[in-house]
Design a protein around this motif. Structure first.
Motif, PDB file in Angstrom:
ATOM      1  N   GLU A   1       0.840  -1.191   0.000  1.00  0.00           N
ATOM      2  CA  GLU A   1       0.000   0.000   0.000  1.00  0.00           C
ATOM      3  C   GLU A   1       0.885   1.255   0.000  1.00  0.00           C
ATOM      4  O   GLU A   1       2.057   1.228   0.353  1.00  0.00           O
ATOM      5  N   ASN A   2       0.286   2.334  -0.429  1.00  0.00           N
ATOM      6  CA  ASN A   2       0.933   3.652  -0.481  1.00  0.00           C
ATOM      7  C   ASN A   2       2.067   3.710  -1.505  1.00  0.00           C
ATOM      8  O   ASN A   2       2.849   4.667  -1.504  1.00  0.00           O
TER       9      ASN A   2
ATOM     10  N   ASP B   1      -4.707   1.821  -0.625  1.00  0.00           N
ATOM     11  CA  ASP B   1      -4.826   1.933   0.828  1.00  0.00           C
ATOM     12  C   ASP B   1      -5.394   0.620   1.346  1.00  0.00           C
ATOM     13  O   ASP B   1      -6.569   0.310   1.104  1.00  0.00           O
TER      14      ASP B   1
ATOM     15  N   HIS C   1      -8.494   0.641   3.336  1.00  0.00           N
ATOM     16  CA  HIS C   1      -9.721   0.912   2.579  1.00  0.00           C
ATOM     17  C   HIS C   1     -10.174  -0.346   1.850  1.00  0.00           C
ATOM     18  O   HIS C   1     -11.327  -0.778   1.988  1.00  0.00           O
TER      19      HIS C   1
ATOM     20  N   ASP D   1       1.159   2.627   8.489  1.00  0.00           N
ATOM     21  CA  ASP D   1       0.742   4.004   8.219  1.00  0.00           C
ATOM     22  C   ASP D   1      -0.436   4.429   9.085  1.00  0.00           C
ATOM     23  O   ASP D   1      -1.058   5.466   8.828  1.00  0.00           O
ATOM     24  N   ASN D   2      -0.734   3.628  10.096  1.00  0.00           N
ATOM     25  CA  ASN D   2      -1.833   3.974  10.990  1.00  0.00           C
ATOM     26  C   ASN D   2      -1.366   3.881  12.435  1.00  0.00           C
ATOM     27  O   ASN D   2      -0.735   2.892  12.836  1.00  0.00           O
TER      28      ASN D   2
END
Length: 673
Positions: free
Chosen positions: A260-261, A312, A315, A348-349
């Motif tokens: 992701e990202n 993401d 998501h 990332d969280n």
């Protein structure tokens, strides 16, 4: 008159009968010898045709001819000759009539030979005769079947139907009859067979260009001679392609991963193979289903699958794409594959606490007792979601500890609610990249571990004699550091005990007083008339309502005195003090003094500033009456202070006097222009 030939008789025997007219008869033998003349030509008595095997060995006698001559002697001797040369193939014995084969025969060159045989006698003149002898050359199997070509090449389509004749072979055998009858054989297995009689090459099983593009067949042509002769021809068959194959993915399901990202980039390759050739095998790719938000694209020619944007995981964590491969020459030929794309997590969280944490713990909780579990959520997964917990700024005064991994808060040291009943711990949650913190509120609940404590262990009360009853004397107060029912106190007086009566001047006060159990107010319920100088002792017990109940006691000594007759008096009702504004803090401004005409405790005076004036920058000594400066003065802010000082005696029914005090602040040169 007879014609006598030697073929009839070579001599004659005659019987002569001589008779006469009389009866006598006479016989006589007469021999007549016939001499030969050469009047007969030789006559052939042999067959005029014969069959000769073509493999007859040279110098063999193939036939003996015979001619007869009826003459005799040399006239009947027959000699044989060949009239015309036979190319040296045959010869004849002049006297024997034997016909000799002089050279090998070849039926395929000449199958019939006719020779003229001359038979002549030795008479004079010689007589001759001739005979045509026809010799038929009998075939032997001495020739191989022959193909016009040793190799053949042809191209056929892979979709040719089964049973179709694709080529006809013809081999010629110069032999005849059974020796020249040719059979065809294919001595190998495969999709072809050959008709044994006609030599037709026939498709026996379906062809598949993708499985095999060419065949090399070895066809045998065999005659029926004994022994048989064979020859071979090689057929090179090239199979031409037709568009008969669907594209097929190498996998029915592909599994790919992408972080992701990440910026738009390659994810993985999908591959469909069309076994056809050239344009028939060209495949075009496209995504037909599952491309949520058009996050992916596939190269139509190469099958390279890539992202169109940063993904993401929180998501959408997984995509299931349907990728279709289409035959570009025939769009009806297609195949589908599922591509599972797992979005890999990045840290990332930050963790998120799941709630507001509030809990209670009993102050008698044992060491190691778990109080609460601090939990948090991290939208990441795997190692990125492993959360470790710690207490921020944990010091020795915090009696708690938190488990690094589980988040359980446990008691580390003994608790004492009375020392601290509320803890707010700041707990940090860290996932190795992100940290957050929250407050954990821990309320220490009470147990009944404290007994009531009186404000004094001993009380001494000066009580004037009085004839009145049921009047309030004093209030004893005990404090219980516990809470709730554990701190609810009931007061009562210990019952009379003879041990208190020591002498005539002392006694047990329980007979004179009763106490309000809920507030500790002590009430006189007997007259103290004529009790001057009597000392009474009273034991008051304070007992809480906890389980088990705890209690304590205090002793009150009453000294019965005369009545408080006089109030404290100041010489002047007003007094004024002047002080400079730069007077140092702690300086004595003046002395306050009152007089009381009573004696003993009734005449002891204490001073205080009346309520409403306590915020002034002054204080007064309770016993000394010294007026002292407590904070700085500032003439520019306030130049005059007005306050009241109260004087109060120590009588049981206290009497007071009031003095008006004015403090004038004098300016000093402490400000520049």
């Amino acid at each position: 008159n007879w014609q006598i030939g030697s073929r009839h008789k070579s001599f004659l025997l005659l019987y002569l009968l001589v008779s006469c007219w009389t009866s006598c008869v006479h016989f006589s033998h007469v021999i007549v010898v016939v001499t030969d003349v050469n009047d007969n030509a030789p006559m052939f008595a042999s067959a005029k045709s014969l069959i000769i095997p073509e493999d007859t060995a040279p110098h063999s006698v193939v036939m003996t001819v015979h001619a007869e001559d009826e003459d005799s002697g040399s006239n009947g001797e027959v000699l044989y000759y060949l009239k015309t040369p036979s190319g040296g193939t045959f010869s004849i014995g002049n006297t024997s009539g034997n016909i000799y084969l002089e050279e090998a025969l070849d039926r395929e060159q000449v199958d019939t030979v006719t020779i003229i045989i001359i038979a002549t006698d030795r008479g004079s003149p010689r007589l001759t005769s001739s005979m045509n002898l026809t010799m038929h050359i009998e075939d032997v199997n001495d020739n191989d079947p022959e193909f016009p070509q040793s190799t053949y090449s042809l191209t056929i389509g892979e979709d040719i139907p089964r049973g179709t004749s694709v080529f006809q072979l013809q081999a010629h055998d110069r032999d005849v009859g059974q020796n020249g009858e040719v059979w065809y054989m294919l001595n190998q297995t495969g999709p072809f067979v050959v008709d044994q009689l006609s030599g037709e090459l026939i498709v026996d099983n379906p062809l598949d260009y993708e499985n095999k593009k060419e065949f090399t067949l070895l066809i045998e042509a065999r005659d029926s001679g004994s022994p048989p002769f064979s020859s071979f021809a090689e057929i090179h068959l090239n199979i031409s392609d037709v568009n008969d194959n669907f594209p097929l993915f190498t996998q029915t399901e592909y599994r790919c991963e992408v972080l992701e990202n990440s910026p738009p980039s390659w994810v993985c390759d999908v591959l469909a193979i069309d076994a056809d050739s050239d344009s028939y095998g060209t495949v075009q790719y496209n995504i037909t289903e599952g491309n949520t938000e058009n996050c992916f694209t596939v190269d139509p020619e190469s099958g390279l699958l890539s992202t169109t944007e940063s993904l993401d995981r929180e998501h959408i964590s997984e995509f299931s794409l349907t990728v279709e491969a289409t035959d570009i020459d025939n769009p009806l030929y297609k195949d589908k594959a599922i591509v599972i794309i797992v979005v890999l997590d990045r840290n990332d969280n930050a963790p998120r606490f799941s709630q507001i944490f509030f809990t209670k713990v009993s102050e008698d909780a044992s060491i190691g007792h778990s109080i609460i579990q601090v939990t948090s959520n991290d939208d990441d997964i795997g190692v990125n979601a492993i959360i470790n917990y710690s207490i921020i700024d944990q010091s020795d005064h915090i009696p708690f500890n938190i488990n690094f991994t589980s988040g359980y808060i446990t008691v580390e040291r003994p608790l004492d609610r009375e020392m601290q009943d509320l803890y707010i711990l700041k707990v940090n949650a860290n996932d190795s990249a992100w940290s957050i913190s929250t407050d954990i509120t821990i309320v220490v609940t009470d147990i009944n571990d404290n007994k009531p404590v009186f404000s004094d262990n001993f009380y001494t009360v000066v009580l004037p004699e009085t004839k009145e009853e049921d009047i309030f004397v004093m209030q004893v107060l005990a404090a219980d550091a516990d809470l709730g029912q554990n701190s609810e106190i009931l007061y009562f007086i210990e019952p009379s005990n003879e041990e208190f009566w020591v002498n005539a001047t002392t006694g047990n006060a329980s007979d004179f007083f009763w106490i309000h159990s809920d507030n500790g107010k002590l009430i006189l319920h007997q007259t103290l008339a004529e009790s001057v100088n009597l000392r009474l002792t009273l034991i008051v017990v304070a007992k809480d309502q906890g389980t088990p109940s705890l209690s304590s006691q205090t002793e009150i000594t009453f000294e019965i005195t005369g009545r408080n007759q006089f109030p404290p008096l100041f010489k002047e009702p007003d007094v004024t003090f002047s002080v400079p504004e730069d007077l140092p803090i702690g300086s004595v401004i003046g002395k306050i003094q009152a007089e009381d005409a009573d004696y003993g405790p009734n005449g002891a005076i204490m001073y205080c500033i009346t309520p409403g004036n306590q915020y002034f920058p002054f204080s007064v000594g309770e016993a000394s009456g010294l007026l002292t400066l407590m904070t700085e003065l500032d003439f520019e802010k306030q130049g005059v202070y007005h306050l009241q000082i109260k004087a109060m005696d120590g009588g049981w029914a206290s009497k007071t006097g009031v003095l008006n005090v004015t403090v004038v602040v004098m300016d000093v040169n402490d400000n520049p222009p």
